[in-house]
Design a protein around this motif. Structure first.
Motif, short mmCIF file in Angstrom:
data_model
loop_
_atom_site.label_atom_id
_atom_site.label_comp_id
_atom_site.label_asym_id
_atom_site.label_seq_id
_atom_site.Cartn_x
_atom_site.Cartn_y
_atom_site.Cartn_z
N THR A 74 10.28 7.39 -8.73
CA THR A 74 11.49 8.31 -8.98
C THR A 74 12.56 7.84 -9.73
OG1 THR A 74 10.70 9.79 -7.00
CG2 THR A 74 13.22 10.15 -8.02
N LEU A 75 12.94 6.41 -9.20
CA LEU A 75 14.06 5.78 -10.01
C LEU A 75 13.86 5.10 -11.21
CD1 LEU A 75 15.59 4.18 -6.56
CD2 LEU A 75 16.51 6.12 -7.91
N GLY A 76 12.56 5.22 -11.54
CA GLY A 76 12.27 4.41 -12.76
C GLY A 76 12.11 2.85 -12.78
N LEU A 77 12.09 2.40 -11.37
CA LEU A 77 12.31 1.03 -11.48
C LEU A 77 10.98 0.07 -11.90
CD1 LEU A 77 13.69 0.67 -7.76
CD2 LEU A 77 14.90 0.46 -9.90
N LYS A 78 11.50 -0.91 -12.65
CA LYS A 78 10.34 -1.75 -13.41
C LYS A 78 10.87 -3.15 -13.37
CE LYS A 78 8.39 1.77 -16.40
NZ LYS A 78 8.44 2.54 -15.68
N VAL A 79 10.04 -4.10 -13.27
CA VAL A 79 10.34 -5.79 -13.11
C VAL A 79 11.30 -5.79 -14.41
CG1 VAL A 79 9.61 -7.90 -13.43
CG2 VAL A 79 8.27 -6.25 -11.85
N GLY A 80 12.54 -6.19 -14.18
CA GLY A 80 13.38 -6.55 -15.33
C GLY A 80 14.39 -5.60 -15.53
N ALA A 122 0.76 -1.37 -0.15
CA ALA A 122 -0.09 0.08 0.00
C ALA A 122 1.01 1.31 -0.08
CB ALA A 122 -1.01 0.06 1.11
N VAL A 123 1.94 0.98 0.63
CA VAL A 123 2.88 2.40 0.96
C VAL A 123 4.29 2.06 0.41
CG1 VAL A 123 3.73 3.95 2.52
CG2 VAL A 123 1.57 3.25 2.82
N ASN A 124 4.87 0.95 0.53
CA ASN A 124 5.92 0.60 0.17
C ASN A 124 6.16 -0.60 -0.80
OD1 ASN A 124 7.41 2.23 2.21
ND2 ASN A 124 6.92 0.91 3.68
N ASN A 125 7.34 -0.78 -1.62
CA ASN A 125 7.35 -1.82 -2.45
C ASN A 125 8.73 -2.70 -1.99
OD1 ASN A 125 5.46 -0.82 -4.00
ND2 ASN A 125 6.63 -0.58 -5.79
N GLU A 126 8.64 -3.85 -2.05
CA GLU A 126 9.88 -4.68 -1.69
C GLU A 126 10.46 -4.85 -3.30
OE1 GLU A 126 10.12 -8.44 1.02
OE2 GLU A 126 9.44 -9.03 -0.75
N VAL A 127 11.70 -4.47 -3.34
CA VAL A 127 12.38 -4.49 -4.52
C VAL A 127 13.62 -5.72 -4.25
CG1 VAL A 127 14.00 -3.32 -6.17
CG2 VAL A 127 12.26 -2.24 -5.35
N VAL A 128 13.86 -6.75 -5.11
CA VAL A 128 14.43 -7.72 -5.28
C VAL A 128 15.44 -7.69 -6.43
CG1 VAL A 128 14.83 -10.36 -5.07
CG2 VAL A 128 12.55 -9.41 -4.04
N ILE A 129 16.76 -7.58 -6.23
CA ILE A 129 17.90 -7.54 -7.18
C ILE A 129 18.51 -8.86 -7.33
CG2 ILE A 129 19.95 -6.62 -7.74
CD1 ILE A 129 18.88 -3.89 -6.52
#
Length: 53
Positions: A31-37, A5-12
């Protein structure tokens, strides 16, 4: 990436079956423009790190 709802868990994926996981705000993801892949770099700044096997 797991969206909350507020945060995303990003896996690298760092290779060798290993991953780095970070929880950041949805605004930071945007802001970082992060997308899956997409390519990303992890910078680790900590006074202590706990490793478990």
């Amino acid at each position: 990436m797991n969206e909350g709802a507020v945060n995303n868990e990003v896996v690298i994926d760092v290779g060798g079956g290993n991953t780095i996981v970070s929880t950041i705000t949805k605004k930071s993801v945007s802001t970082l423009g992060l997308k899956v892949g997409s390519e990303a770099t992890a910078v680790i700044k900590a006074t202590s790190v706990m490793l478990m096997a």
